[in-house]
Design an enzyme around this catalytic site. Structure first.
Site, short mmCIF file in Angstrom:
data_model
loop_
_atom_site.label_atom_id
_atom_site.label_comp_id
_atom_site.label_asym_id
_atom_site.label_seq_id
_atom_site.Cartn_x
_atom_site.Cartn_y
_atom_site.Cartn_z
N LYS A 58 42.30 -23.96 -24.36
CA LYS A 58 41.71 -23.46 -25.59
C LYS A 58 42.40 -22.16 -26.00
O LYS A 58 42.59 -21.25 -25.17
CB LYS A 58 40.21 -23.21 -25.40
CG LYS A 58 39.39 -24.47 -25.16
CD LYS A 58 39.28 -25.31 -26.40
CE LYS A 58 38.30 -26.45 -26.22
NZ LYS A 58 38.13 -27.25 -27.47
N ASP A 82 41.16 -32.94 -34.99
CA ASP A 82 39.88 -33.06 -34.30
C ASP A 82 38.76 -32.85 -35.30
O ASP A 82 38.20 -33.79 -35.84
CB ASP A 82 39.79 -32.08 -33.14
CG ASP A 82 38.46 -32.18 -32.38
OD1 ASP A 82 37.63 -33.03 -32.75
OD2 ASP A 82 38.25 -31.42 -31.42
N LYS A 141 35.66 -38.56 -31.05
CA LYS A 141 34.50 -38.18 -30.25
C LYS A 141 33.30 -38.96 -30.76
O LYS A 141 33.06 -39.03 -31.97
CB LYS A 141 34.24 -36.68 -30.35
CG LYS A 141 35.35 -35.82 -29.77
CD LYS A 141 35.08 -34.34 -29.97
CE LYS A 141 36.21 -33.49 -29.39
NZ LYS A 141 36.04 -32.05 -29.69
N ASP A 161 35.99 -34.49 -19.65
CA ASP A 161 35.66 -33.56 -18.57
C ASP A 161 34.30 -32.88 -18.74
O ASP A 161 33.99 -31.95 -18.00
CB ASP A 161 36.75 -32.51 -18.42
CG ASP A 161 36.88 -31.62 -19.65
OD1 ASP A 161 36.29 -31.94 -20.70
OD2 ASP A 161 37.58 -30.59 -19.58
#
Length: 329
Positions: A149, A223, A245, A297
């Site tokens: 990040k 994203d 997602k 994760d």
């Protein structure tokens, strides 16, 4: 069908910082559907925080469709009743889980995935001090895929710190909308030198057009700028990859459609998560069977996972146990 909705806050192992802020725990909703034969299906969602979703807003959406949940209720019907987002995701995944048991086939078979295989999953390193970044990279050990990040102030030095500690790892970086085009163009050759495989969401959502004409030596991934099928067409020419997602697109049904549409446009697939337990990762794992990169994760960042959970080991994740989600009765 009977609908049960529960909410629980799950503490993280340590504060998790990205460009938008810091989290110390995550609030998740769990949906359980029970049919007249007593068979159950479950789904979990965190929602999309940057779109204003909270457990309260998701529960309100679910309550609005409670009366529609008859024995013949289907995932296709759900698509018409709820918009993309966490509420639809939780209910959609519960429907798939229930149908896998009703059909005695399991969800993987219903989705056309006959034998799901173990996957490499990224381990994410949040923003932090130089010392914290180095220590987190050290703890990643021999993980083959690491996601870093970044923000507008902490970027290339963070990447170099991780690369120094993990020279063998494939690296993905995620700016979470924190950069502008000049900063991106300045960073790209340096990121290429560090062997970065993907730059995720460099510019703010809605400013994607600023990427037009950028000659990037590193693939660029969308994203926040891509949610469901309706959002794909506008951004597809500007990116090399998309991050799917289930919380964003509204469940496994839409995710599978989105994979096919993105691949038809020549885009690489990444499957990510909004944090969650193994119950949220299980349906995403099936989508990730078609992905170039998996970022599942979420459970590794939690202080504790569910009692029945997926098995993670040094960057590999195994298919979900049948009793967790997706198995046949």
């Amino acid at each position: 069908m009977r609908l049960e909705i529960t909410t629980r806050r799950w503490p993280l192992k340590e504060p998790f910082e990205i460009a938008r802020g810091v989290e110390t725990d995550v609030a998740l909703i769990e949906v359980t559907l029970t049919d007249r034969e007593g068979r159950t299906g479950r789904g979990e969602a965190a929602g999309v925080d940057y779109d204003g979703e909270t457990p309260r807003t998701m529960i309100a959406q679910l309550e609005a469709v409670r009366a529609s949940l008859t024995e013949s209720f289907s995932a296709d019907r759900l698509q018409a009743l709820l918009p993309a987002g966490g509420a639809r995701n939780a209910l959609d995944c519960a429907l798939w889980d229930l149908e896998g048991k009703r059909s005695k086939r399991g969800v993987a078979d219903l989705a056309g995935i006959s034998l799901p295989q173990p996957l490499v999953t990224a381990l994410t390193i949040g923003l932090g001090s130089p010392e914290e970044t180095t220590e987190r990279a050290r703890r990643a050990g021999d993980y083959p895929l690491i996601k870093i990040k970044l923000d507008a102030a902490r970027h290339i030095d963070q990447v170099r710190r991780v690369r120094d500690v993990a020279p063998q790892a494939e690296l993905i970086v995620d700016a979470n909308q924190a950069w502008d085009r000049p900063l991106l163009e300045w960073l790209l050759p340096q990121l290429e030198d560090e062997g970065v495989a993907l730059v995720e969401q460099p510019l703010p959502r809605g400013r994607d057009v600023d990427l037009a004409g950028v000659q990037s030596p590193v693939p660029l991934g969308a994203d926040e700028s891509v949610t469901d099928l309706a959002s794909l067409e506008a951004i597809a020419p500007l990116y090399d990859a998309i991050n799917i997602k289930l919380d964003k697109c509204g469940g496994l049904t839409e995710a599978l459609r989105l994979v096919k549409a993105a691949q038809a446009r020549g885009l690489e697939i990444m499957v990510g998560n909004m944090l969650g337990t193994s119950l949220a990762m299980a349906p995403a794992f099936l989508v990730a069977q078609s992905a170039r990169w998996a970022d599942l994760d979420g459970p590794l960042l939690l202080a504790q996972d569910r009692e029945t959970s997926m098995h993670f080991h040094l960057g590999m994740v195994e298919p979900p146990p049948a009793q967790l989600w997706g198995g046949r009765e």
